[in-house]
Scaffold this active site. Structure first.
Site, PDB file in Angstrom:
ATOM      1  N   ASN A 149      38.066  37.281  46.103  1.00 21.09           N
ATOM      2  CA  ASN A 149      39.089  38.234  45.645  1.00 21.09           C
ATOM      3  C   ASN A 149      38.929  39.642  46.210  1.00 21.09           C
ATOM      4  O   ASN A 149      39.898  40.380  46.286  1.00 21.09           O
ATOM      5  CB  ASN A 149      39.178  38.242  44.113  1.00 21.09           C
ATOM      6  CG  ASN A 149      37.927  38.736  43.447  1.00 21.09           C
ATOM      7  OD1 ASN A 149      36.839  38.577  43.994  1.00 21.09           O
ATOM      8  ND2 ASN A 149      38.054  39.328  42.287  1.00 21.09           N
ATOM      9  N   CYS A 281      38.215  40.796  38.569  1.00 21.48           N
ATOM     10  CA  CYS A 281      37.471  40.529  37.325  1.00 21.48           C
ATOM     11  C   CYS A 281      37.719  41.640  36.313  1.00 21.48           C
ATOM     12  O   CYS A 281      37.544  41.445  35.114  1.00 21.48           O
ATOM     13  CB  CYS A 281      35.994  40.298  37.587  1.00 21.48           C
ATOM     14  SG  CYS A 281      35.305  41.427  38.759  1.00 21.48           S
TER      15      CYS A 281
END
Ligand code: ADP
Length: 480
Positions: A149, A281
């Site tokens: 990510n 996150c």
């Protein structure tokens, strides 16, 4: 473009399984090929990293810092090219990807300068003939396992402090960040970094990551990824008594109090929830609103959400692109189906018709009307889906905020200083923020989570230096 391993300064193409990489914005486009390693490549990389360690760790901090400055310079020169490659590989909008590469440049410069900072302290001895001091020494070979990510910033925020502390590195990127990893290594290979100081091994998580965890030469592991894998990392490292750091999931809450400036709070919440298609996150996935302003909040949300444009990652105007892979598409799509079935819709932006079916696009979605223990409120979704909960008052808002196994980031929107302070004190999260989104924390500050979000050792800032080194207490009796 094809992936390659970089081991001991040599470029090696594994001869095993080959996988095509599809652009998640347009799956008809093949971005390149990944060559998956076998376990022997981890072993060769471990030998190379071990062989490079004595010389690298014996260099002065200034000399190691010089290599990091060169890495920063070459990355800055090729930033656009690398940002575009990463956008095509994992679907992050180009505007955000540029910011991520710039963060990588800044991190390299920041840690380069650490080579010249004092790294211990003078400790008085009870014996006046003894000079006593502590100093940081490196750990040895460090294994670095990274997710897809943040395919540039996360590897750099681990590799840069590892190197400046004198360690050598074996880096295993996520499969769908492997092309970006290869190009980044190619750029670093043009600097004066000695062979074997960084070794890149491309491959499958369980096979290559698993081998890395168990490789005898590896003295520490830094991992970012899912909670399930993080626990495997922690168990394996604890059994081997090697140092580890895990950064895992989050279920971050943004709390909106009745006195919040909604004009400014709502865009920050949307950004936290939907930038990078919610695949951070630190993304906002729970929005906790004081009941008395719920309707006003939704009204502001519906207006501001018009700006949320779903578009291919290379579109300059994309607010969010697709999710990163077929696996992500299925997982997030599963949660979206649950939301449609079991929750009430607050807001949804349909993917433009011309994009539907072309890539892994998912309608950004905000829902409400589910209980605090519902899976949508408790499980990490990692996609463009946020859930709104209503709280009677500030006390209930804090209680809902803390009702999670995770504790990565939390934010509060208010004008009330006293409540702001209480929130900073009471929110159970490693990063707590007022009038700012849950994502977007700065690299010079410690990064990491409480509870099930991590293993307590923080990343970035000065905290990373603690992880990538160990203390030695030295004492010399000079009149003997
Ligand atoms: P995500 O769901 O974000 O892909 P993972 O935890 O599966 O998270 O992956 C994060 C990183 O960990 C990737 O580089 C992946 O290849 C690696 N990985 C996956 N499984 C293992 C494992 N069993 N041991 C070590 N590394 C692993």
């Amino acid at each position: 473009m094809e992936s390659k391993n970089w081991i001991g300064g040599e470029w090696i193409t594994p001869s095993g399984e080959v996988r095509p990489v599809q652009n998640p914005s347009d799956t008809a486009e093949e971005v390149g090929l990944i060559h998956l390693s076998d376990q022997s490549h981890v072993r060769t990389a471990a030998e190379a990293a071990k062989a490079a360690f004595p010389k690298w760790s014996a260099l002065s901090g200034a000399a190691r810092g010089e290599c990091l400055y060169q890495m920063a310079a070459v990355l800055a020169q090729h930033s656009e090219e690398l940002a575009q490659l990463a956008s095509r590989e994992m679907g992050k909008p180009i505007s955000e990807m540029r910011g991520e590469v710039t963060r990588g440049v800044h991190l390299l410069r920041y840690y380069a300068a650490e080579g010249m900072r004092s790294d211990g302290s003078l400790i008085p001895s009870a014996d006046r003939d003894v000079l006593q001091y502590s100093k940081r020494v490196p750990l040895g070979v460090v294994g670095i396992i990274t997710p897809w990510n943040f395919p540039v910033a996360i590897p750099i925020w681990k590799i840069a402090p590892a190197l400046i502390c004198g360690n050598t590195v074996i880096w295993k990127p996520a499969e769908n960040g492997s092309l970006t990893a290869t190009r980044l290594a190619e750029l670093f290979a043009t600097t004066s970094l000695p062979p074997g100081v960084i070794n890149l091994v491309i491959g499958k998580g369980r096979e290559i990551g698993g081998t890395l965890l168990n490789e005898a030469a590896v003295q520490a592991i830094s991992f970012t990824g899912s909670s399930a894998t993080g626990r495997v990392v922690a168990e394996t490292c604890a059994r081997r008594n090697i140092k580890y750091q895990t950064e895992m999931g989050g279920k971050n809450a943004a709390v909106v109090l009745r006195d919040a400036d909604l004009k400014r709070a709502v865009p920050a919440i949307l950004s936290g929830a939907f930038r990078s298609a919610g695949q951070k996150c630190t993304a906002t996935s729970r929005i906790i609103v004081e009941r008395t302003i719920y309707l006003a909040f939704v009204e502001h949300l519906q207006q501001a959400a018009e700006a949320v444009k779903v578009a291919p990652a290379l579109d300059e105007a994309a607010y969010l692109g697709p999710v990163a892979s077929a696996e992500q598409y299925d997982k997030v799509g599963g949660y979206a189906a649950i939301a449609r079935r079991e929750a009430d819709l607050v807001w949804e932006k349909p993917v433009p018709q011309e994009l539907a079916g072309r890539g892994y696009y998912i309608n950004p979605l905000i829902v409400t009307g589910v209980a605090a223990h519902h899976s949508l409120v408790q499980e990490e979704i990692f996609g463009p889906l946020a859930v709104v909960l209503q709280a009677d008052d500030f006390a209930e808002a804090i209680q809902l905020c803390n009702q999670s196994v995770y504790g990565l980031s939390a934010s509060l929107f208010t004008q009330d200083l006293s409540r702001a302070f209480q929130f900073l004190e009471k929110a159970e999260a490693g990063m707590v923020r007022v009038n700012q989104e849950t994502a977007g924390v700065e690299y010079q500050a410690p990064f990491g989570g409480m509870k099930q979000s991590g293993s307590y050792a923080r990343e970035q800032g000065q905290a990373a230096l603690d992880f990538y080194s160990q203390l030695k207490t030295c004492a010399i009796k000079h009149s003997f």
